[in-house]
Scaffold this motif. Sequence first.
Motif, mmCIF file in Angstrom:
data_model
loop_
_atom_site.group_PDB
_atom_site.id
_atom_site.type_symbol
_atom_site.label_atom_id
_atom_site.label_comp_id
_atom_site.label_asym_id
_atom_site.label_seq_id
_atom_site.Cartn_x
_atom_site.Cartn_y
_atom_site.Cartn_z
ATOM 1 N N GLU A 123 51.529 72.505 58.220
ATOM 2 C CA GLU A 123 51.359 72.527 56.768
ATOM 3 C C GLU A 123 52.726 72.463 56.083
ATOM 4 N N ARG A 157 54.598 69.574 53.470
ATOM 5 C CA ARG A 157 54.929 70.005 52.110
ATOM 6 C C ARG A 157 56.354 70.500 51.890
ATOM 7 N N HIS A 216 49.282 61.010 50.428
ATOM 8 C CA HIS A 216 49.321 62.347 49.852
ATOM 9 C C HIS A 216 48.206 62.489 48.824
ATOM 10 N N ASP A 239 52.140 68.253 45.820
ATOM 11 C CA ASP A 239 52.961 69.251 46.503
ATOM 12 C C ASP A 239 53.410 68.775 47.877
ATOM 13 N N GLU A 240 53.170 67.494 48.194
ATOM 14 C CA GLU A 240 53.537 66.984 49.514
ATOM 15 C C GLU A 240 54.830 66.177 49.459
ATOM 16 N N TYR A 253 46.570 77.585 52.542
ATOM 17 C CA TYR A 253 47.917 78.149 52.607
ATOM 18 C C TYR A 253 47.929 79.563 53.184
#
Length: 337
Positions: A51, A55, A90, A94-95, A258
């Motif tokens: 993850e 990001r 994406h 936020d990537e 997250y």
Amino acid sequence: MNYIHIGYPKNLSTTLQNDFFSKHSELSHLGLGNNGQSMNYLNRDIAIYFESLLRARDIEFKDIHNDFLDSIKSNFKKKYGISHENLSFHFSNDEVDITQKINRLYDLFGKETRIIVIIRNQFDLIKSLYKESLKAGLGIDFHDYVNALYKSRIHSYLQEIKFDRVIELYQNKFGLENILIIPIENFRINGHLKEIDGKNILLTVICNFLEIKYENITLTHNNPSLSDKEAFQLLALNNQYKYNLGKGNYALIDTHKYRDIFEFIEFNETDIYHDVKIKRILLEYAEKLAKNDSRKINYYADTTIVEKLKKMFIESNEKLSKNYGIDLPDNYFKMEF
């Protein structure tokens, strides 16, 4: 030999993760889809690493890479790999850039890695991604969605569904001989995956590419798309109840993804599943409303923008077909919303 399945989205990604990669006896699957759960990685360290790979900015990812690399590599057994549709494009802002993702994958997996990419007619894909965005709280109609995509084309996902360009980036790192390109339309008939002699043709092709035996694995229907009637209802509901994309540019999408990163950075989110709870309630309500209402989502888009998109994607598909010898269906060259 390792493998990376990069999507694209709305192309059986969740089904392949949950039912194939995580269950095949010759594969050591790192995620997603472990234990049949679409959000699951093999363990917490892998979740944080991948993850973050998607990001984290370089200055942060360098520390995470150094801290977790040995733990990640301890899971490299048999033919190991990863499946994540956001490795091809994406979904949210936020990537990091696709080139950063590819460089990080190359540093981790090395050159002798097989890349699996499943593509789909871009106009159909945009419609599916619009409905997926509605499921993430989007509150604008299709006309405004396409308009926003095109106006922000220098950084929207439109650049990443020019398939020839993304595949070229992967080819430059991993080599053309290590890339399998699958137009999903060639493997479907009447909404079902084709079979020969009782064997799923798509899985046969993937198994041959990965040099593993064919196993009789049942593929279930995961993460189904909204119907057009449900999409109409959900759009209206999203304008009443704000969650995920509806909260604005700085809102995280699917905060529950997250959970391991929040734990790692010692951030206490009081209800990490708040937005997903709202999402599920609204999806159920939209489905209920759609049963008694014939109205459907309108796929009208500005004709000038539509023509520009046609030109852009047809040129990309022509290059894809020519450069990689891919037999693309007619709808890659005759596009309509």
